[in-house]
Design a protein around this motif. Structure first.
Motif, PDB file in Angstrom:
ATOM      1  N   THR A  53      -4.136   2.672  10.015  1.00 43.18           N
ATOM      2  CA  THR A  53      -4.802   1.370   9.890  1.00 43.18           C
ATOM      3  C   THR A  53      -5.056   0.753  11.255  1.00 43.18           C
ATOM      4  N   GLN A  54      -4.055   0.828  12.133  1.00 43.92           N
ATOM      5  CA  GLN A  54      -4.206   0.277  13.477  1.00 43.92           C
ATOM      6  C   GLN A  54      -5.280   1.028  14.257  1.00 43.92           C
ATOM      7  N   ALA A 114     -10.400   1.667   4.310  1.00 43.65           N
ATOM      8  CA  ALA A 114     -10.055   0.667   5.325  1.00 43.65           C
ATOM      9  C   ALA A 114     -11.328   0.026   5.865  1.00 43.65           C
ATOM     10  N   GLN A 115     -11.378  -1.285   5.825  1.00 38.59           N
ATOM     11  CA  GLN A 115     -12.535  -2.008   6.354  1.00 38.59           C
ATOM     12  C   GLN A 115     -12.306  -2.311   7.825  1.00 38.59           C
ATOM     13  N   THR A 116     -13.278  -1.973   8.669  1.00 36.30           N
ATOM     14  CA  THR A 116     -13.170  -2.192  10.103  1.00 36.30           C
ATOM     15  C   THR A 116     -14.414  -2.923  10.590  1.00 36.30           C
ATOM     16  N   ALA A 171      -7.800   2.603  12.992  1.00 36.15           N
ATOM     17  CA  ALA A 171      -9.099   2.262  12.412  1.00 36.15           C
ATOM     18  C   ALA A 171      -9.609   0.943  12.972  1.00 36.15           C
ATOM     19  N   ARG A 172      -8.745  -0.038  13.095  1.00 39.70           N
ATOM     20  CA  ARG A 172      -9.148  -1.339  13.626  1.00 39.70           C
ATOM     21  C   ARG A 172      -9.569  -1.245  15.087  1.00 39.70           C
ATOM     22  N   PHE A 182      -7.343   6.510   2.177  1.00 41.89           N
ATOM     23  CA  PHE A 182      -7.301   5.112   1.740  1.00 41.89           C
ATOM     24  C   PHE A 182      -8.435   4.359   2.425  1.00 41.89           C
ATOM     25  N   LEU A 209       0.825  -1.207   0.000  1.00 48.76           N
ATOM     26  CA  LEU A 209       0.000   0.000   0.000  1.00 48.76           C
ATOM     27  C   LEU A 209       0.859   1.256   0.000  1.00 48.76           C
ATOM     28  N   LEU A 262       0.528   5.193   7.221  1.00 50.08           N
ATOM     29  CA  LEU A 262      -0.516   4.251   6.823  1.00 50.08           C
ATOM     30  C   LEU A 262      -0.714   3.178   7.888  1.00 50.08           C
ATOM     31  N   ASN A 289      -7.917   3.023  -3.227  1.00 45.93           N
ATOM     32  CA  ASN A 289      -8.782   1.928  -2.792  1.00 45.93           C
ATOM     33  C   ASN A 289      -8.193   0.599  -3.252  1.00 45.93           C
TER      34      ASN A 289
END
Length: 434
Positions: A330-331, A300-302, A333-334, A298, A256, A326, A351
């Motif tokens: 990402t972390q 991000a699916q959570t 977001a999770r 970007f 990414l 990034l 995406n």
């Protein structure tokens, strides 16, 4: 005697006008201190804790979890002890402590004024009984003249209840209110909605209705607006990603981050794609605003659904710094800990839907942005080696580029996508591992 102060839902910034209560962190009768978080709310941007600017005893809470409140609506009331001379304590500077927690301050709070029930819906939202004495047994959203709105001859507890009924096609004249004097509460409308869904399920037309709430509802509104307003076009190209995977292995950087570096480089060459459309009051396009900096979003699916964190000032970051930012976002977001600042300021979106095992997509542009790159899965496929007639198995991906046709023509879009594809096929000429 204690003075009861009302703390309203503060301005959430970035055009946000409402928030949904996720859970209360205090209860009626609890002692709270200045800037103590009292409630967790969800907006279109994130789930955040809201601090209270007053110290004292909680007397009322605005509403139950799951209720949506507009900015400025009473959120909580606190009985504040008087000073030794009997006067109410002076509020902190700016009607709050001035401190900031997860992107929101505790300044700019409002108090409620009493009003009578009229035949026109008032603008204010549900409020607790602002005059309740300290230690009184209060319940969430005690219905008073402050909280009642009406629709014709039908009285409802707040404009939010009226809107909920409208969104689900519930005729309030058919709803039996369980509040004082037949006042229609949110729970009454919710039961009517569930009853309609159950009837529909019995007829075989559908199994039930799941209401859109919080971020999911606002995201749905944003998707609809994008489809309504943006004349989007999608172009795509296949690219040999064999060398990209080799660069990933050699650099130790995530895929990414490498793709992000390529998109940033292409945006610097084609700045008209790093823009937004300016519209007038009627929604007509009047100009195009090019942004000086790149806010790289970007997808991000959570567990809470799709979010789009933003790497700010992406044009000034090295590939390694892009990778670090990034990873941080990402972390967060999770964990559900993204701040409002992490979710705003985007000017372009990357995406990578290939992680879901699909080859292509025609995504919806993230309004008010004007373009988006999509990356499909990288899979072994037969490929003609450039400059030869030899057929070999190579790692191939499909790149898509969706753009707002108001900001550029097809030649610019094709040039942008071709630059990204060339970088995917020959990354060593573009990337600098520092």
């Amino acid at each position: 005697m204690p003075t009861v102060r009302t703390f309203a839902l503060p301005d959430l910034g970035e055009g946000l006008t409402s928030a949904e209560i996720v859970r209360w962190l205090v209860a009626v009768g609890d002692h709270v201190s200045v800037d103590q978080p009292v409630v967790e709310v969800e907006t279109a941007k994130a789930v955040v804790e809201v601090p209270c600017p007053y110290a004292g005893v909680v007397t009322t809470l605005a509403a139950d979890a799951g209720t949506e409140l507009p900015v400025g609506a009473p959120l909580i009331t606190v009985a504040v002890a008087a000073t030794q001379d009997g006067e109410p304590p002076a509020p902190a500077t700016g009607e709050g402590s001035g401190n900031v927690l997860v992107g929101y301050g505790t300044s700019g709070h409002t108090t409620t004024r009493r009003r009578r029930v009229t035949t026109q819906p008032p603008a204010a939202a549900p409020a607790g009984a602002a005059g309740a004495p300290a230690g009184a047994a209060a319940t969430p959203t005690a219905p008073t003249a402050d909280t009642v709105a009406s629709v014709g001859a039908v009285a409802v507890i707040s404009p939010l209840v009226r809107r909920l009924a409208k969104e689900h096609g519930v005729d309030l004249r058919t709803v039996t209110g369980t509040g004082p004097d037949g006042l229609i509460l949110r729970a009454d409308v919710q039961r009517a909605i569930e009853g309609t869904a159950a009837t529909a399920g019995t007829s075989g037309s559908e199994a039930g209705v799941t209401p859109l709430r919080g971020g999911a509802r606002l995201a749905a509104e944003k998707f609809s607006r994008s489809r309504r307003e943006i004349p989007d076009v999608t172009v795509w190209v296949d690219a040999d990603a064999t060398e990209l995977l080799a660069a990933k292995a050699a650099s130790g950087l995530p895929l990414l981050a490498l793709l992000a570096r390529m998109c940033v480089a292409a945006l610097r060459k084609y700045p008209q794609l790093n823009s937004s459309v300016v519209t007038d009051a009627e929604g007509r396009a009047t100009g195009v605003r090019q942004h000086a900096s790149i806010g790289l979003g970007f997808a991000a699916q959570t567990p809470q659904g799709l979010v789009v964190p933003v790497v700010r000032e992406a044009q000034s970051l090295t590939t390694e710094q892009l990778a670090e930012e990034l990873a941080r976002l990402t972390q967060a977001a999770r964990e559900g800990s993204l701040s409002p600042a992490d979710l705003t300021g985007g000017t372009f979106t990357l995406n990578n839907y290939g992680i879901f095992g699909v080859d292509g997509s025609t995504p919806i542009i993230n309004h008010p942005e004007t373009s988006m790159v999509g990356v499909g899965r990288i899979a072994p496929k037969p490929w003609v080696v450039p400059g030869t007639t030899d057929l070999a198995v190579r790692q191939v991906t499909q790149l898509s580029f969706t753009f707002d046709h108001r900001v550029c023509d097809g030649a610019v879009a094709a040039g942008f996508l071709r630059m990204v594809a060339d970088a995917v096929e020959s990354p060593a000429s573009l990337l600098r591992y520092v």
